[in-house]
Write a protein that holds these residues in place. Structure first.
Motif, PDB file in Angstrom:
ATOM      1  N   GLN A 117     -34.062 -24.294 -21.832  1.00 41.18           N
ATOM      2  CA  GLN A 117     -33.967 -23.092 -22.669  1.00 41.18           C
ATOM      3  C   GLN A 117     -34.749 -21.917 -22.077  1.00 41.18           C
ATOM      4  O   GLN A 117     -34.855 -20.861 -22.689  1.00 41.18           O
ATOM      5  N   GLN A 134     -37.807 -21.563 -21.866  1.00 38.30           N
ATOM      6  CA  GLN A 134     -39.055 -21.302 -22.581  1.00 38.30           C
ATOM      7  C   GLN A 134     -40.240 -21.621 -21.681  1.00 38.30           C
ATOM      8  O   GLN A 134     -41.333 -21.107 -21.890  1.00 38.30           O
ATOM      9  N   GLN A 137     -37.567 -27.356 -22.995  1.00 36.18           N
ATOM     10  CA  GLN A 137     -38.143 -26.044 -22.691  1.00 36.18           C
ATOM     11  C   GLN A 137     -37.660 -25.501 -21.350  1.00 36.18           C
ATOM     12  O   GLN A 137     -37.398 -24.301 -21.222  1.00 36.18           O
TER      13      GLN A 137
END
Length: 105
Positions: A74, A76, A71
């Motif tokens: 990325q 995120q 995460q």
């Protein structure tokens, strides 16, 4: 000044006309978006690759869930909001400073 820096400066200057009348919040959001487009990989990913570790290996060594590493890489999850203890464990395994992991946007 190298070619890359010169190109970056020209790109920012070219944004003056479309963005100079934006309020600061919109301008900041747009600059963040442009930064992310220009810098595809996070500092974490670049440092992990330099250390020749997979995401799984880093997660195991740093005792951080694999999904958390994914995460962060990325975007995120915002690594700038990670707990200091988590950042310290990751930085230790990557032989870098905590600040090196943070995104500058």
């Amino acid at each position: 000044m190298d070619f890359r820096t010169s190109t970056l400066i020209k790109t920012v200057q070219s944004l003056y006309n479309p963005y100079h009348e934006m309020d600061i919040r919109h301008f900041t959001e747009k600059m963040t978006e442009l930064y992310k487009e220009a810098k595809k990989d996070t500092n974490l990913k670049l440092l992990r690759q330099r250390a020749e570790l997979t995401q799984r290996e880093l997660a195991e060594l740093a005792e951080v869930p694999l999904r958390t590493i994914q995460q962060y890489e990325q975007r995120q999850k915002n690594i700038n909001r990670a707990q200091a203890e988590t950042l310290a464990r990751i930085a230790k395994q990557l032989y870098c400073n905590i600040e090196d992991l943070l995104e500058k946007f």
